[in-house]
Design a protein around this motif. Structure first.
Motif, PDB file in Angstrom:
ATOM      1  N   MET A  64       0.848  -1.160   0.000  1.00  0.00           N
ATOM      2  CA  MET A  64       0.000   0.000   0.000  1.00  0.00           C
ATOM      3  C   MET A  64       0.896   1.226   0.000  1.00  0.00           C
ATOM      4  SD  MET A  64      -2.455   1.003   3.229  1.00  0.00           S
ATOM      5  CE  MET A  64      -1.420   0.514   4.583  1.00  0.00           C
ATOM      6  N   GLN A  65       0.867   1.999  -1.044  1.00  0.00           N
ATOM      7  CA  GLN A  65       1.671   3.209  -1.158  1.00  0.00           C
ATOM      8  C   GLN A  65       0.729   4.409  -1.068  1.00  0.00           C
ATOM      9  OE1 GLN A  65       4.810   3.030  -1.140  1.00  0.00           O
ATOM     10  NE2 GLN A  65       5.612   4.961  -1.839  1.00  0.00           N
ATOM     11  N   VAL A  66       0.935   5.263  -0.115  1.00  0.00           N
ATOM     12  CA  VAL A  66       0.103   6.437   0.079  1.00  0.00           C
ATOM     13  C   VAL A  66       0.952   7.670  -0.193  1.00  0.00           C
ATOM     14  CG1 VAL A  66      -1.250   7.747   1.742  1.00  0.00           C
ATOM     15  CG2 VAL A  66      -1.298   5.269   1.799  1.00  0.00           C
ATOM     16  N   LYS A  67       0.465   8.539  -1.035  1.00  0.00           N
ATOM     17  CA  LYS A  67       1.212   9.751  -1.346  1.00  0.00           C
ATOM     18  C   LYS A  67       0.926  10.804  -0.285  1.00  0.00           C
ATOM     19  CE  LYS A  67       1.338   8.991  -6.287  1.00  0.00           C
ATOM     20  NZ  LYS A  67       2.674   8.633  -6.507  1.00  0.00           N
ATOM     21  N   ASN A  68       1.879  11.644  -0.051  1.00  0.00           N
ATOM     22  CA  ASN A  68       1.758  12.793   0.839  1.00  0.00           C
ATOM     23  C   ASN A  68       1.598  12.452   2.320  1.00  0.00           C
ATOM     24  OD1 ASN A  68       1.968  14.488  -1.382  1.00  0.00           O
ATOM     25  ND2 ASN A  68      -0.230  14.437  -1.731  1.00  0.00           N
ATOM     26  N   ILE A  69       1.984  11.259   2.730  1.00  0.00           N
ATOM     27  CA  ILE A  69       2.020  10.977   4.158  1.00  0.00           C
ATOM     28  C   ILE A  69       3.369  11.399   4.727  1.00  0.00           C
ATOM     29  CG2 ILE A  69       2.758   8.578   3.859  1.00  0.00           C
ATOM     30  CD1 ILE A  69       1.102   7.920   6.356  1.00  0.00           C
ATOM     31  N   TYR A  70       4.390  11.421   3.878  1.00  0.00           N
ATOM     32  CA  TYR A  70       5.732  11.824   4.279  1.00  0.00           C
ATOM     33  C   TYR A  70       6.245  12.901   3.326  1.00  0.00           C
ATOM     34  CZ  TYR A  70       5.694   7.258   6.558  1.00  0.00           C
ATOM     35  OH  TYR A  70       5.355   6.165   7.320  1.00  0.00           O
ATOM     36  N   ASN A  71       7.079  13.762   3.849  1.00  0.00           N
ATOM     37  CA  ASN A  71       7.887  14.648   3.014  1.00  0.00           C
ATOM     38  C   ASN A  71       9.264  14.035   2.917  1.00  0.00           C
ATOM     39  OD1 ASN A  71       6.077  16.724   2.494  1.00  0.00           O
ATOM     40  ND2 ASN A  71       6.644  17.871   4.319  1.00  0.00           N
ATOM     41  N   GLU A  72       9.827  14.010   1.735  1.00  0.00           N
ATOM     42  CA  GLU A  72      11.207  13.556   1.624  1.00  0.00           C
ATOM     43  C   GLU A  72      12.119  14.680   2.082  1.00  0.00           C
ATOM     44  OE1 GLU A  72      12.503  11.454  -1.842  1.00  0.00           O
ATOM     45  OE2 GLU A  72      10.445  10.886  -2.290  1.00  0.00           O
ATOM     46  N   ASN A  73      13.224  14.331   2.670  1.00  0.00           N
ATOM     47  CA  ASN A  73      14.154  15.331   3.181  1.00  0.00           C
ATOM     48  C   ASN A  73      14.930  15.946   2.025  1.00  0.00           C
ATOM     49  OD1 ASN A  73      15.605  16.851   5.020  1.00  0.00           O
ATOM     50  ND2 ASN A  73      17.238  15.343   5.083  1.00  0.00           N
ATOM     51  N   LYS A  74      14.510  17.125   1.603  1.00  0.00           N
ATOM     52  CA  LYS A  74      15.189  17.783   0.492  1.00  0.00           C
ATOM     53  C   LYS A  74      16.130  18.873   0.989  1.00  0.00           C
ATOM     54  CE  LYS A  74      11.968  16.791  -3.152  1.00  0.00           C
ATOM     55  NZ  LYS A  74      10.767  16.215  -2.740  1.00  0.00           N
ATOM     56  N   GLU A  75      15.735  19.568   2.040  1.00  0.00           N
ATOM     57  CA  GLU A  75      16.546  20.682   2.510  1.00  0.00           C
ATOM     58  C   GLU A  75      17.373  20.321   3.735  1.00  0.00           C
ATOM     59  OE1 GLU A  75      13.806  23.853   3.100  1.00  0.00           O
ATOM     60  OE2 GLU A  75      13.206  23.886   1.019  1.00  0.00           O
ATOM     61  N   GLY A  76      16.822  19.526   4.644  1.00  0.00           N
ATOM     62  CA  GLY A  76      17.553  19.130   5.827  1.00  0.00           C
ATOM     63  C   GLY A  76      17.869  20.274   6.771  1.00  0.00           C
ATOM     64  N   HIS A  77      17.056  21.320   6.754  1.00  0.00           N
ATOM     65  CA  HIS A  77      17.369  22.500   7.555  1.00  0.00           C
ATOM     66  C   HIS A  77      17.134  22.320   9.042  1.00  0.00           C
ATOM     67  CE1 HIS A  77      18.233  25.461   4.432  1.00  0.00           C
ATOM     68  NE2 HIS A  77      17.413  24.731   3.698  1.00  0.00           N
ATOM     69  N   THR A  78      16.174  21.520   9.413  1.00  0.00           N
ATOM     70  CA  THR A  78      15.804  21.489  10.813  1.00  0.00           C
ATOM     71  C   THR A  78      15.235  20.142  11.224  1.00  0.00           C
ATOM     72  OG1 THR A  78      14.579  22.677  12.522  1.00  0.00           O
ATOM     73  CG2 THR A  78      13.462  22.363  10.417  1.00  0.00           C
ATOM     74  N   TYR A  79      15.191  19.935  12.500  1.00  0.00           N
ATOM     75  CA  TYR A  79      14.504  18.766  13.042  1.00  0.00           C
ATOM     76  C   TYR A  79      13.033  19.095  13.182  1.00  0.00           C
ATOM     77  CZ  TYR A  79      19.152  17.226  14.629  1.00  0.00           C
ATOM     78  OH  TYR A  79      20.453  16.835  14.704  1.00  0.00           O
ATOM     79  N   LYS A  80      12.183  18.083  13.009  1.00  0.00           N
ATOM     80  CA  LYS A  80      10.747  18.245  13.217  1.00  0.00           C
ATOM     81  C   LYS A  80      10.204  16.975  13.842  1.00  0.00           C
ATOM     82  CE  LYS A  80       9.972  21.217   9.249  1.00  0.00           C
ATOM     83  NZ  LYS A  80       9.456  21.274   7.899  1.00  0.00           N
ATOM     84  N   GLN A  81       9.140  17.120  14.601  1.00  0.00           N
ATOM     85  CA  GLN A  81       8.464  15.961  15.161  1.00  0.00           C
ATOM     86  C   GLN A  81       8.026  15.067  14.008  1.00  0.00           C
ATOM     87  OE1 GLN A  81       4.565  16.621  16.989  1.00  0.00           O
ATOM     88  NE2 GLN A  81       5.269  15.423  18.736  1.00  0.00           N
ATOM     89  N   GLY A  82       8.313  13.774  14.117  1.00  0.00           N
ATOM     90  CA  GLY A  82       7.951  12.839  13.060  1.00  0.00           C
ATOM     91  C   GLY A  82       9.063  12.539  12.079  1.00  0.00           C
ATOM     92  N   ASP A  83      10.259  13.092  12.294  1.00  0.00           N
ATOM     93  CA  ASP A  83      11.396  12.794  11.413  1.00  0.00           C
ATOM     94  C   ASP A  83      11.844  11.349  11.602  1.00  0.00           C
ATOM     95  OD1 ASP A  83      11.428  15.407  10.556  1.00  0.00           O
ATOM     96  OD2 ASP A  83      13.250  15.966  11.634  1.00  0.00           O
ATOM     97  N   LEU A  84      12.141  10.673  10.500  1.00  0.00           N
ATOM     98  CA  LEU A  84      12.663   9.307  10.541  1.00  0.00           C
ATOM     99  C   LEU A  84      14.162   9.302  10.252  1.00  0.00           C
ATOM    100  CD1 LEU A  84      10.050   7.132   8.608  1.00  0.00           C
ATOM    101  CD2 LEU A  84      10.853   6.760  10.931  1.00  0.00           C
ATOM    102  N   PHE A  85      14.888   8.575  11.072  1.00  0.00           N
ATOM    103  CA  PHE A  85      16.335   8.454  10.909  1.00  0.00           C
ATOM    104  C   PHE A  85      16.723   6.986  10.869  1.00  0.00           C
ATOM    105  CE2 PHE A  85      15.724  12.542  12.934  1.00  0.00           C
ATOM    106  CZ  PHE A  85      16.570  13.364  12.228  1.00  0.00           C
ATOM    107  N   LEU A  86      17.745   6.666  10.112  1.00  0.00           N
ATOM    108  CA  LEU A  86      18.288   5.313  10.097  1.00  0.00           C
ATOM    109  C   LEU A  86      19.058   5.058  11.386  1.00  0.00           C
ATOM    110  CD1 LEU A  86      19.661   5.178   6.458  1.00  0.00           C
ATOM    111  CD2 LEU A  86      17.710   3.905   7.362  1.00  0.00           C
ATOM    112  N   MET A  87      18.971   3.836  11.879  1.00  0.00           N
ATOM    113  CA  MET A  87      19.652   3.484  13.123  1.00  0.00           C
ATOM    114  C   MET A  87      21.159   3.721  13.038  1.00  0.00           C
ATOM    115  SD  MET A  87      19.049   0.116  15.243  1.00  0.00           S
ATOM    116  CE  MET A  87      20.089  -0.528  16.481  1.00  0.00           C
TER     117      MET A  87
END
Length: 160
Positions: free
Chosen positions: A1-24
């Motif tokens: 199931m692919q849903v569009k617009n549930i995530y923003n891809e990190n294009k600018e990387g300017h800041t941290y925001k609640q809900g950011d995903l990081f690799l372990m």
């Protein structure tokens, strides 16, 4: 199931925001959890917002992360299809986890976030904001944290 617009891809990387995903592997310290591949920042955005020019730094020295892993990595394989269906339903409707649609990019499949596996790290041990793979957006972000709050919140009185 692919849903569009549930995530923003990190294009600018300017800041941290609640809900950011990081690799372990992007953390500067060892993180817990054998099957955990990702961690989601759960601090409020107003606490962690910063700017590249250094005019605004996060208000906190500690970031809190919630464990996340691809659905395929956490399923226990059995011969019964009903068992796998029940596991998926449990992650989707469970009190201590939430099944989120697949983000594009690095993960590419549904992920499960676990409310009962939280980890606090010093700000300097967390990955740089530019390393986030995706960020969860509204209204999915609000729904996730409403469920998270229901898991942790309780009102009670002494039994005495």
């Amino acid at each position: 199931m692919q849903v569009k617009n549930i995530y923003n891809e990190n294009k600018e990387g300017h800041t941290y925001k609640q809900g950011d995903l990081f690799l372990m592997q992007d953390f500067k310290i060892a993180m817990p959890g054998k099957k955990v591949t990702h961690w989601m920042l759960i601090n409020r955005s107003c606490e962690v917002l910063c700017t590249l020019d250094g005019k605004r730094n996060p208000k906190t020295d500690h970031f809190v992360f919630m464990a996340a892993a691809p659905l395929q990595d956490v399923l226990v394989r059995t011969k019964e299809a009903k068992s796998i269906k029940n596991q998926i339903k449990g992650y989707a409707e469970g009190a201590d986890s939430l099944l989120l649609p697949a983000p594009s990019g690095v993960i590419g499949e549904e992920i499960v976030v676990f409310f009962n596996l939280l980890h606090t790290v010093n700000r300097d041990e967390a990955p740089a904001s530019s390393l986030k793979t995706n960020e969860l957006v509204s209204p999915f972000l609000e729904y996730l944290f409403q469920k998270f709050t229901q898991y942790y919140y309780s009102v009670g009185w002494d039994d005495d």
